[in-house]
Scaffold this motif. Structure first.
Motif, PDB file in Angstrom:
ATOM      1  N   LEU B 103      53.295  77.248 -82.423  1.00 23.08           N
ATOM      2  CA  LEU B 103      54.508  76.493 -82.602  1.00 23.08           C
ATOM      3  C   LEU B 103      55.599  77.329 -81.756  1.00 23.08           C
ATOM      4  O   LEU B 103      56.510  76.555 -81.286  1.00 23.08           O
ATOM      5  CB  LEU B 103      54.636  76.974 -84.125  1.00 23.08           C
ATOM      6  N   TYR B 104      55.387  78.417 -81.687  1.00 22.74           N
ATOM      7  CA  TYR B 104      56.202  79.209 -80.698  1.00 22.74           C
ATOM      8  C   TYR B 104      56.307  78.715 -79.308  1.00 22.74           C
ATOM      9  O   TYR B 104      57.461  78.440 -78.865  1.00 22.74           O
ATOM     10  CB  TYR B 104      56.119  80.829 -80.809  1.00 22.74           C
ATOM     11  N   TYR B 108      59.960  77.099 -79.582  1.00 25.48           N
ATOM     12  CA  TYR B 108      60.757  78.030 -79.364  1.00 25.48           C
ATOM     13  C   TYR B 108      60.717  78.620 -77.939  1.00 25.48           C
ATOM     14  O   TYR B 108      62.069  78.779 -77.462  1.00 25.48           O
ATOM     15  CB  TYR B 108      60.451  79.295 -80.288  1.00 25.48           C
ATOM     16  N   GLY B 189      71.380  67.465 -90.789  1.00 22.72           N
ATOM     17  CA  GLY B 189      71.816  69.082 -90.903  1.00 22.72           C
ATOM     18  C   GLY B 189      70.930  70.085 -91.332  1.00 22.72           C
ATOM     19  O   GLY B 189      71.245  71.101 -91.339  1.00 22.72           O
ATOM     20  N   ALA B 190      69.438  69.806 -90.820  1.00 19.97           N
ATOM     21  CA  ALA B 190      68.594  70.980 -90.983  1.00 19.97           C
ATOM     22  C   ALA B 190      68.849  71.836 -89.833  1.00 19.97           C
ATOM     23  O   ALA B 190      69.244  71.481 -88.643  1.00 19.97           O
ATOM     24  CB  ALA B 190      66.886  70.151 -90.940  1.00 19.97           C
ATOM     25  N   ASP B 191      68.417  73.267 -89.956  1.00 20.10           N
ATOM     26  CA  ASP B 191      68.263  73.955 -88.829  1.00 20.10           C
ATOM     27  C   ASP B 191      66.973  74.019 -88.483  1.00 20.10           C
ATOM     28  O   ASP B 191      66.081  73.515 -88.876  1.00 20.10           O
ATOM     29  CB  ASP B 191      69.067  75.391 -89.254  1.00 20.10           C
ATOM     30  N   LYS B 192      66.802  75.032 -87.446  1.00 20.66           N
ATOM     31  CA  LYS B 192      65.368  75.051 -86.642  1.00 20.66           C
ATOM     32  C   LYS B 192      64.249  75.321 -87.397  1.00 20.66           C
ATOM     33  O   LYS B 192      63.452  74.375 -87.466  1.00 20.66           O
ATOM     34  CB  LYS B 192      65.579  75.943 -85.549  1.00 20.66           C
ATOM     35  N   TRP B 193      64.251  76.077 -88.334  1.00 18.82           N
ATOM     36  CA  TRP B 193      63.150  76.663 -88.958  1.00 18.82           C
ATOM     37  C   TRP B 193      63.010  75.389 -90.140  1.00 18.82           C
ATOM     38  O   TRP B 193      61.558  75.186 -90.484  1.00 18.82           O
ATOM     39  CB  TRP B 193      63.288  77.979 -89.697  1.00 18.82           C
ATOM     40  N   GLN B 194      64.081  74.928 -90.617  1.00 21.46           N
ATOM     41  CA  GLN B 194      63.634  73.696 -91.907  1.00 21.46           C
ATOM     42  C   GLN B 194      63.047  72.580 -90.778  1.00 21.46           C
ATOM     43  O   GLN B 194      62.000  71.794 -91.422  1.00 21.46           O
ATOM     44  CB  GLN B 194      65.139  73.254 -92.147  1.00 21.46           C
ATOM     45  N   MET B 198      59.496  71.617 -92.470  1.00 19.35           N
ATOM     46  CA  MET B 198      59.333  70.469 -93.220  1.00 19.35           C
ATOM     47  C   MET B 198      58.956  69.376 -92.307  1.00 19.35           C
ATOM     48  O   MET B 198      58.460  68.097 -93.035  1.00 19.35           O
ATOM     49  CB  MET B 198      60.655  70.214 -93.788  1.00 19.35           C
TER      50      MET B 198
END
Lengths: 317, 311
Positions: B103-104, B108, B189-194, B198
């Motif tokens: 994932l990273y 990211y 409106g979700a942020d990156k981690w969300q 999700m």
């Protein structure tokens, strides 16, 4: 906004009708940062594995090379670490390793190339989609099983054809290893061939070339670095393969390239020593790590060349 | 004159067509021949093992007995339990670590030298021979960390070995998720981690699952690193069970227990001179092959279904 009770906008709620509380946003930003760092830590941990490997191999080899000069290690043709008059000529193990890997490549290059050309230039998509999973199944067979096959089925079978073949030999494990690396080499070279642009093939056909001529004179030259990468990476796998040789190639360190005799490879030597009780810190224990270091360097060299070539064919197209 | 040169040209082109057709036929038959030989080999390995191990395979004692000096009484219960427990440790360590790293790298990682280093490192780790992981474990886990020759050490070692497989599978699964999914989530409106937790992770789950199964199938058949750290071949007891009837219900004593595993047992039996033990080795080989082939087949099935869904 801060009047909204926090239970309504729980951190896990997916939609935030009417906005979110400040506390929630702060909590969310905190977890966002923590998650990013944790994921980074996991990725960085993979670098620690490499550092760990290099550290262990070098740390345990240093005391070995303090007792055995490097010149003797590389030029002596005997490997007798547990004898009273111990010899440490690693070329003994390297010669057997290269013999087996050479036999494997002699099988895998023509077979893998033929299969790759067939799949990329001749087979229709349906057949190709059916063959690829089959190759993966072939790749998934445990190597101990292949070792068993080489020792108890293939060697007796070959002995009826080649009377001088020893019970332990380099030929049978080499042939089996060739089949073992075949799926990998075939699929990597097929990827390389398929990434050759269609336009080049069409130019060939416009000149009246047959499929065979397009494959041989257009596709293979264009995909050559990728195909070479496939076989270099396959060679690296054959050099590092352990159980097939540990079972079927015998454990006698013999210098030479005779495929009809048994000989210990680097990996088979490591297994043999690990099976016995190695006193921690003895020269025999350290010799295992010195042999491991040589194996690591050989495979690293092959892998780096392979990755470089693979990357190159990807960049061109 | 003109007609004869035309005729010559016709003959010449007919010859070229014939030569080409022959070359094409040759290439196609080489491909099919290689496939046939590979199929035949896989079949003969399996049938050969099945035929030589049949007597033991149909005997229920084989699955419930401990190894023994008497080949007719020897069984693989301690190897089955050992392999299962080692796989449990491997999965618990390798899955979160590998998925997180994947994932990273996909979601990211900025484009810089550190990311390049991690990427080169992962592809190199995939090419490191398994026995080198065994030496790493011997020098680091067994002696430096004093974990001993235990199930924990074995599970850790195999986890490191299959880490690149899971990382690569996660990356491919994540890469195949359309950008619009992420943008829609950001738009809400979700942020990156969300977004990652999700939307990206659930959508990538089947692809990741495939990689995990392939990785575990590789780990379960792997013998070399376990031999290097000193797996025993004669284990006549079972480690204490991970669950128990009395509180606290779970028990971690098994982690520090010595162990054997199916490929180790096979290697031990095939290395013995007596042919009776080879029967046991063949039977173990069948069990091992059925397990790894079934796991790989499951992974292939999931992937094919996934591809059909995408279409």
């Amino acid at each position: 906004m801060s009047s909204i009770p926090s239970s309504v906008v729980d951190a896990d709620s997916e939609c935030l009708i009417g906005g979110a509380s400040e506390a929630f946003l702060r909590r969310r930003a905190f977890w966002n940062r923590v998650a990013a760092w944790l994921l980074f830590a996991a990725a960085a941990a993979s670098v620690l594995v490499t550092i760990g490997i290099v550290y262990v191999l070098i740390r345990d080899s240093i005391p070995f090379f303090e007792q055995v000069p490097l010149s003797e290690f590389l030029t002596d043709t005997q490997w007798t670490p547990v004898f009273k008059n111990a010899h440490f000529g690693v070329m003994t193990l390297v010669s057997a390793t290269l013999t087996v890997a050479g036999i494997a490549l002699a099988v895998a290059i023509p077979a893998g190339l033929g299969l790759a050309i067939f799949l990329s230039e001749y087979a229709n998509p349906k057949l190709r989609e059916a063959v690829k999973p089959f190759l993966e199944l072939l790749e998934g067979v445990p190597t101990v099983v292949y070792g068993f096959f080489a020792l108890l089925f293939l060697t007796p079978m070959l002995q009826t054809v080649i009377p001088g073949l020893s019970g332990f030999n380099l030929l049978a494990p080499g042939l089996v290893m060739g089949i073992m690396i075949l799926p990998y080499t075939a699929s990597v070279s097929e990827d390389a061939m398929r990434s050759v642009p269609m336009g080049l093939r069409e130019a060939g056909y416009a000149l009246g070339f047959s499929r065979f001529r397009v494959a041989a004179q257009v596709v293979i030259p264009a995909a050559l670095s990728g195909i070479t990468a496939a076989f270099i990476l396959g060679m690296s796998r054959a050099v590092g393969e352990t159980m097939v040789v540990a079972i079927a190639a015998g454990q006698n360190p013999n210098f030479g390239f005779n495929p009809l005799e048994g000989a210990a490879t680097i990996t088979a030597y490591i297994v043999q020593m690990a099976m016995g009780d190695l006193p921690h810190g003895s020269i025999a224990y350290q010799s295992v790590f010195a042999a491991g270091l040589v194996l690591f360097l050989i495979t690293l060299l092959f892998n780096l060349i392979g990755f470089y070539l693979r990357r190159r064919f990807r960049e061109v197209y | 004159m003109a007609t004869s040169s035309l005729a010559n040209a016709q003959i010449e082109s007919a010859r070229i067509v014939a030569v080409n057709r022959r070359a094409d036929l040759l290439m196609a038959s080489i491909g099919i021949l290689v496939l046939a030989i590979a199929t035949l080999l896989l079949a003969s390995v399996f049938v050969g093992l099945l035929a030589s191990g049949w007597d033991r395979l149909i005997n229920p004692d084989f699955y419930t007995h401990f190894p023994s000096r008497h080949p007719q009484q020897a069984g693989i219960i301690s190897a089955i339990v050992g392999s299962s427990l080692v796989m449990l440790v491997t999965a618990v360590i390798a899955i979160p670590l590998g998925v997180a790293a994947g994932l990273y790298l996909e979601e990211y990682a900025p484009k810089n030298w550190l990311t390049d280093l991690i990427e080169i490192n992962v592809s190199n780790l995939a090419g490191v021979p398994s026995i080198i992981y065994g030496l790493l474990a011997l020098g680091l886990f067994v002696y430096a960390f004093s974990l001993g020759e235990t199930i924990l050490t074995a599970g850790l070692t195999l986890a490191l070995l299959i880490l690149p497989v899971i990382i690569v599978a996660t990356r491919e699964a994540v890469r195949s998720i359309p950008l619009e999914l992420r943008e829609a989530a950001y738009g809400l409106g979700a942020d990156k981690w969300q977004v990652v937790r999700m939307y990206v992770l659930p959508a990538a789950r089947p692809g990741i699952f495939t990689g995990v199964i392939v990785g575990l199938a590789r780990a379960i058949g792997e013998a070399a690193p376990l031999i290097t750290i000193g797996a025993l071949t004669f284990i006549a007891f079972l480690p204490s069970p991970p669950v128990q009837a009395t509180p606290p219900f779970v028990n971690f004593d098994w982690l520090t227990s010595p162990f054997t595993a199916m490929p180790i047992q096979l290697f031990n039996w095939v290395s013995r001179p007596q042919a009776e033990f080879h029967v046991n080795a063949a039977a173990t080989g069948v069990v091992l092959m059925v397990m790894t082939l079934a796991m790989n087949a499951l992974a292939i099935y999931v992937r094919l279904r996934l591809r059909r869904l995408h279409r």
